[in-house]
Design an enzyme around this catalytic site. Sequence first.
Site, PDB file in Angstrom:
ATOM      1  N   TYR A 131       0.838  -1.193   0.000  1.00  0.00           N
ATOM      2  CA  TYR A 131       0.000   0.000   0.000  1.00  0.00           C
ATOM      3  C   TYR A 131       0.879   1.251   0.000  1.00  0.00           C
ATOM      4  CZ  TYR A 131      -3.578   3.250   1.619  1.00  0.00           C
ATOM      5  OH  TYR A 131      -4.437   4.297   1.741  1.00  0.00           O
ATOM      6  N   ASP A 196      -0.452  -7.608   6.170  1.00  0.00           N
ATOM      7  CA  ASP A 196      -1.572  -6.733   5.833  1.00  0.00           C
ATOM      8  C   ASP A 196      -2.541  -7.566   4.992  1.00  0.00           C
ATOM      9  OD1 ASP A 196      -3.375  -4.899   4.748  1.00  0.00           O
ATOM     10  OD2 ASP A 196      -1.900  -3.281   4.712  1.00  0.00           O
ATOM     11  N   LYS A 221     -11.894  -0.546   4.760  1.00  0.00           N
ATOM     12  CA  LYS A 221     -12.222  -1.218   3.506  1.00  0.00           C
ATOM     13  C   LYS A 221     -13.325  -2.258   3.730  1.00  0.00           C
ATOM     14  CE  LYS A 221      -8.882   1.465   2.371  1.00  0.00           C
ATOM     15  NZ  LYS A 221      -7.487   1.061   2.278  1.00  0.00           N
TER      16      LYS A 221
HETATM   17  C1  LIG Z   1      -6.270   1.580   2.815  1.00  0.00           C
HETATM   18  C2  LIG Z   1      -5.165   0.670   3.144  1.00  0.00           C
HETATM   19  C3  LIG Z   1      -4.283   0.946   4.191  1.00  0.00           C
HETATM   20  C4  LIG Z   1      -4.358   2.219   5.008  1.00  0.00           C
HETATM   21  O1  LIG Z   1      -5.530   2.264   5.750  1.00  0.00           O
HETATM   22  P1  LIG Z   1      -6.292   3.648   6.143  1.00  0.00           P
HETATM   23  O2  LIG Z   1      -7.507   3.148   6.842  1.00  0.00           O
HETATM   24  O3  LIG Z   1      -6.578   4.360   4.852  1.00  0.00           O
HETATM   25  O4  LIG Z   1      -5.378   4.425   6.996  1.00  0.00           O
HETATM   26  C5  LIG Z   1      -3.287   0.018   4.472  1.00  0.00           C
HETATM   27  N1  LIG Z   1      -3.168  -1.119   3.752  1.00  0.00           N
HETATM   28  C6  LIG Z   1      -3.999  -1.416   2.736  1.00  0.00           C
HETATM   29  C7  LIG Z   1      -3.809  -2.683   1.975  1.00  0.00           C
HETATM   30  C8  LIG Z   1      -5.026  -0.546   2.397  1.00  0.00           C
HETATM   31  O5  LIG Z   1      -5.832  -0.831   1.375  1.00  0.00           O
END
Ligand SMILES: *Cc1c(COP(=O)(O)O)cnc(C)c1O
Length: 409
Positions: A131, A196, A221
């Site tokens: 990301y 992640d 998300k």
């Molecule tokens: C959006 C996202 C983040 C960061 O998260 P936020 O809630 O925007 O701070 C980190 N990793 C991935 C894979 C993401 O899609």
Amino acid sequence: MEQPMERPMEQPMEQPVGAHFATRAVHAGRDDFAALGVHAPPLDLSSTYPTPDLDAAARSFDSLVMGDAPQGSFVYQRLFNPTTDRFERGLALLEGAEDAAAFGSGMAALTATLLAAKSRGTHVVAVRPMYGTADHPLTSGLLGMTVTWTTQDAVGSVMQADTGLVIVETPANPTLALVDIADVVRQAGTVPVLVDSTFATPVLQRPLEQGAALVIHSATKFLGGHGDVLAGVVAGSHALVRDIKHVRAATGGLLHPMGSYLLHRGLPTLALRVERAQATAGILAEQLVGDARIARVHYPSLPGQDPRGLLGTQMDGPGSVLSFELARDDAATLRAFVEALRLITPAVSLGSTDTLIQPPALLTHRVVKEDDRRAAGIAGGLLRLSVGLEDARDVWRDLQHALQVVTAR
Ligand SMILES: *Cc1c(COP(=O)(O)O)cnc(C)c1O
């Protein structure tokens, strides 16, 4: 009304042990409802809590500041909130973790996890692509840590004595490359591996089952799922999450209870949403592959895109994010394509009810240097599509229309 003093904080979780995922998702984090006499989670917005017994309050304060459970009073919202705690315990159950810590964003969760790792070492090993905004604080040295970017196969060879954390993202953003978690864990040895798993959700992948020490989500998300919560959550062992909560108490990243309430509310429908969007994404990926105006489609279940055979083992399905490259990939064509869409929302983020599209090189990954982007397989003309809950036929029609518009230019 909720009565914090009577809540059995230290009792083991009474959860439907052994139940299947969908059942656990419906009941997770709701074990105290019967005692409270409620059927939906109470939303506790208190910023502070009465502390008539000062000695007891001081004990609880000391415990919470270190990242441990409250001893009686919750004292202050930055230290503890019961609505957030319920979501955390629910999510931990779905990930097979002992505990979880929720934050005001995915980035807040990640930075607290990195700061907590500094007690083991200030060096981080990370696998690209990742990301974009997570790439940046590591590369820039903002947190006083150094990073070695590497590939999955070379993790073992770049480990140092002061490596405190290994980070991978799978499926990776935005190329949907899959990383073999168990293989990285083997190479990392005793150093904790953080995965992640935002794109997969615990419906499709539970990294702790593969040996990872920690799993992190941008809960903004799929976990939120409706495009109306900004949040992050990290889950793992009591010891590791305790250190992260310790940092959270000091830096103040606790998720607001309203966000926790919405996330907890969404857990029972998580599997339904993820599976429906995934089915649609599979249909669209096949259709895009068969279209001559598309140069390349990235989606884990397409032929040749899962060389390690991780679908069906590490991951229960390919998910609902895909990316593709137009045959004509100049910036003007990219812009015209996005502008011609009538149903799909041009927007960053993913995992919402509606289908979202964005060009990573121009938006989410613009903080990553161009050479690093290219090396990670992020082409300038790449478009990332987060498939929502609309009917597949309508989404396809919109893509077709936009393709026609740019072809006729
Ligand atoms: C959006 C996202 C983040 C960061 O998260 P936020 O809630 O925007 O701070 C980190 N990793 C991935 C894979 C993401 O899609």
